[in-house]
Design an enzyme around this catalytic site. Structure first.
Site: not given
Length: 822
Positions: A127, A261, A295, A298, A317
């Site tokens: 990313e 992470a 995470e 996500h 985010e």
């Protein structure tokens, strides 16, 4: 033109023409253990439909040896970043054979040599756009595809990817992924230590694995990681109404990681600083749990449903940051997670939002360089704070109902802000256009204050706000006696409140705003902060005090006095740690004559270290505080020496290697640790962490020669890894010795443009920020900015931000000059 810096305009054009994409990626990593080999073979076979005769694939690597288009050999047209494709048909198969380079910066396929057992560990980090450093592809989030990876590596290694693999000799072939974006594909390989478990809910069973380097296995508490993982999967399964879709759930803790992470589905990567080699506090365990749950959120917000382009980065985010704290508080043992959020994450947001480079939560991101720098306190912490306000504004039931509808409609596709707001408005029955305009499309932070008859608001926005009234009870504790919840929108809102010892605006931390304490409330706090029983209320008070200090409205010496008086009584270790850190910052940056206050603070830290309960989190925190304070004062060097050699034992404190290095770096910064002594310590701790601590300690030595070596290592060569860069910068700056650092002020401004063009953006960013000169004026930064209007926007942004931090420090010093002794 820098063709590596993809733009929003051109990628939007490409996504209109390219559909139905599938990849087969073959990587040969069998030579990774050879330090003389810095490249690996990569072959990409990509099939896709096209409505254009030409396009390009993204690939950053030293060599592209062959390209075939629909079984016909094509000329290799590769400029270092893009491979041009021509003669395309409606349905296409393109094969690219190339060499890619192993990374030392944490971008692409990172290679780490473990000095303990001499093993090699590989992992990827992509990313926003570094998959192109490993394989050729359409490097943008809105061209989702299926990926089948085939990796050749030593037979004894663990080889992992997003899906489950099947091994045949040295080759592992992985099942194809569901449709995902390039930036969340992942590979890891090496002799990782592996533990396994599972999570079951109804008919769904998800295999769980947790991995770390073999040399860290003795420190790896996988059981706690699995407990948090199962609690999170339970919570998200029920809350989101969409079963976890990605099969297995591996979590791997990797060295030299640039982030906390990364949410690669099926293979989440974490910094191995979450494998606690040193004594850890509950605040650290809470932070790890928060990251695990961030995470995991996500998997739905980001992986299942993905933003079209990086200007809607907040869509994943901000949600993940909010859900990390929310789920910690509702599903784990860390029930007061919102306290840490209010004091730690929001502090990041408030800082970022007051910089001249602040931006709306929904930002304008024209290109990848801008995207790289927008992984910041606005996108994460301010966005999460605003989502907490949205949940209060529309109600939590409506908020989560909107999320369920959003996942159901957009699973495995890409979205924009309007898509989520449509569902949030429908679920709540409230038109959110004005709310979005006020909160998501503007920048800046409001400041709320109570005058005795009204609430005053700078930079007015709509707030759902709670007001707490606190008074002393029969035990002498400050407790909430009344709570009011109101909506405010104007710059001034009349309100009548009963008299109270403490009026706390934004009680329960529902909204995103700085708060000021009125005069009576401040007097109460200065005498009785330790009597506030509610930890969230204390967190908001600590935050209010620090924001007023940063804004030059509260004398930094007053903040230091309050901290010195009350911080030892703080039983929420996250608040204790934040107050200690802020005090250290105030001493380093906000005082013209810091020597005596620094010595007084070191004495305070030492006293609390000696009196803390043996083995407690407080004892660990005060040891760290002593080490930090001792960087700029040698008043306790003798005692620190005796703690290190064991002649001054502290009950409950058995120094581990990282704690020893912490103290040694402080001694080194004061000229109290010889090179031979540091060499001896390195012999007892030759781990990667120990080597970087040694590097920092050597650079910290207060001699011109040590600073010259450190500068040369950072500037004149490109051989340091990301963590080694950080360690060298830390040592170079240690002690804040202006007499030793001043000669490098001019050199800094001479080299940063070259560094930006010659180093990876990750390494260059660390150097530009870490080496910024702490001068008595902003004139040098102003001159550089005026003379470098042509410099890349991302570089200018970093310099502007560092210049603003310096300007703030100077502003606070001017507002509160040294007190005159009578």
């Amino acid at each position: 033109m820098n063709t590596a810096n993809l733009t929003r305009t051109e990628t939007r054009r490409r996504s209109r023409h390219i559909t139905n994409v599938a990849y087969r990626v073959e990587l040969d990593l069998r030579g990774a253990a050879d330090p003389e080999t810095d490249t690996f073979a990569t072959r990409t076979t990509v099939t896709f439909d096209a409505t254009t005769a030409s396009t390009w694939l993204d690939f950053i690597g030293p060599e592209v040896s062959a390209v075939t288009v629909n079984e016909a050999s094509a000329p290799v047209d590769h400029d270092g970043s893009r491979i041009q494709l021509v003669g395309l048909s409606a349905h296409n198969t393109v094969v690219v054979d190339a060499l890619a380079r192993y990374s030392r910066s944490g971008e692409g396929l990172h290679r780490f040599f473990d000095p303990v057992d001499e093993n090699v560990y590989l992992y990827t980090q992509y990313e926003p756009a570094d998959a192109r450093r490993v394989f050729a592809g359409f490097e943008q989030p809105d061209i989702k595809a299926t990926f089948r990876f085939e990796v050749s590596a030593p037979a004894e290694w663990e080889v992992l990817s997003n899906r489950t693999g099947t091994r045949s000799g040295e080759t592992v072939t992985f099942a194809p992924t569901l449709p995902i974006s390039t930036y969340i594909t992942a590979i890891a390989a090496g002799p990782y230590h592996r533990t396994e478990s599972s999570w079951t809910r109804g008919d769904l069973t998800v295999p769980l694995a947790a991995l770390c380097r073999a040399s860290l296995a003795e420190h790896f508490d996988a059981d706690d990681i699995f407990d948090i993982t199962r609690q999170g999967l339970d919570f998200y399964h029920d809350t989101f109404g969409f079963p976890y879709p990605f099969g297995k759930y591996d979590q791997i803790f990797v060295p030299e990681y640039n982030l906390g992470a990364m949410e690669n589905p099926g293979l989440v990567t974490f910094t191995e600083s979450y494998v606690f080699r040193s004594a850890a506090t509950q605040a650290q365990y809470e932070q790890r749990a928060n990251t695990i749950l961030h995470e995991m959120a996500h998997m739905w917000f980001g992986d299942l449903v993905t933003m079209e382009w990086w200007d809607d980065l907040w869509l994943k985010e901000s949600f993940a940051d909010f859900m990390g704290a929310y789920t910690c508080a509702h599903a784990t043992r860390f029930t007061d997670a919102w306290v840490s959020f209010a004091n730690r994450r929001k502090a990041w947001a408030y800082l970022q939002d007051q910089l001249p480079t602040t931006h709306p939560i929904v930002a304008d991101i024209p290109d990848l360089e801008a995207a790289k720098l927008n992984f910041d306190g606005i996108t994460y912490a301010k966005g999460a704070s605003v989502l907490k306000q949205l949940a209060a504004y529309v109600g939590e039931d409506a908020f989560f109902e909107a999320s369920r509808r959003y996942f159901d409609e957009f699973a495995f596709s890409n979205t924009t802000l309007a898509d989520f707001l449509t569902h949030a408005s429908a679920a709540s029955g409230r038109n959110l256009d004005d709310w979005a305009a006020a909160w998501l499309q503007t920048s800046g932070v409001s400041t709320l204050s109570y005058t005795g008859s009204s609430i005053e608001q700078s930079d007015p926005r709509p707030h759902r706000l709670a007001i707490g009234l606190y008074d002393f009870d029969s035990e002498g504790d400050l407790v909430r006696t009344e709570r009011r919840e109101i909506d405010i929108t104007a710059a001034s809102t009349p309100i009548e409140l009963p008299s109270a010892a403490l009026v706390l605006l934004n009680d329960d931390d529902l909204t995103y705003a700085k708060i000021r304490l009125d005069d009576r409330s401040l007097r109460t706090i200065r005498s009785s902060l330790d009597r506030v029983t509610d930890p969230l209320a204390r967190g908001l008070i600590w935050s209010a005090l620090w924001n007023a200090t940063r804004d030059a409205e509260l004398d930094p010496r007053t903040y230091i006095e309050i901290a010195s008086t009350f911080v030892a009584a703080e039983n929420k270790v996250a608040l204790l740690g934040a107050a200690v850190t802020n005090t250290r910052y105030a001493l380093d940056h906000y005082l013209d004559e810091p020597d005596q206050p620094a010595q007084d603070w070191l004495a305070t830290c030492w006293t609390h270290l000696e009196t803390a309960d043996p083995g407690s989190d407080e004892q660990i925190t005060w040891l760290r505080a002593v080490a930090a304070a001792a960087h700029v004062s040698d008043a306790r060097s003798g005692q620190i020496d005796r703690v290190l050699d064991g002649t001054l034992p502290l009950e409950g404190l058995d120094l581990d290697p990282e704690q020893r290095w912490m103290l040694l770096k402080s001694l080194s910064a004061n000229g109290r640790a010889t090179t031979s002594r540091l060499d001896g310590e390195l012999e007892t701790d030759g781990t990667a962490s120990g080597r970087n601590s040694y590097r920092a300690a050597i650079a910290a030595q207060p001699t011109p020669e040590a600073k010259a070596r450190a500068w040369s290592d950072l500037i004149d060569s490109d051989g340091l890894s990301n963590d080694a860069v950080d360690a060298t910068v830390e040592g170079f700056r240690a002690g804040g010795r202006r007499d030793l650092l001043a000669p490098y002020d001019r050199r800094y401004y001479e080299v940063i443009a070259r560094l930006w063009s010659s180093r990876s953006i990750e390494i260059a960013r660390r150097l530009v920020i870490g080496l910024f000169p702490q001068q008595d004026s902003t004139s040098a930064a102003d001159a550089w900015l005026e003379e470098h209007e042509w410099a890349p926007a991302a570089l200018r942004r970093l310099v502007i931000e560092q210049r603003d931090h310096l300007a703030r420090s100077l502003r606070v010093r001017r507002a509160f000059p040294p007190r005159t002794s009578l």
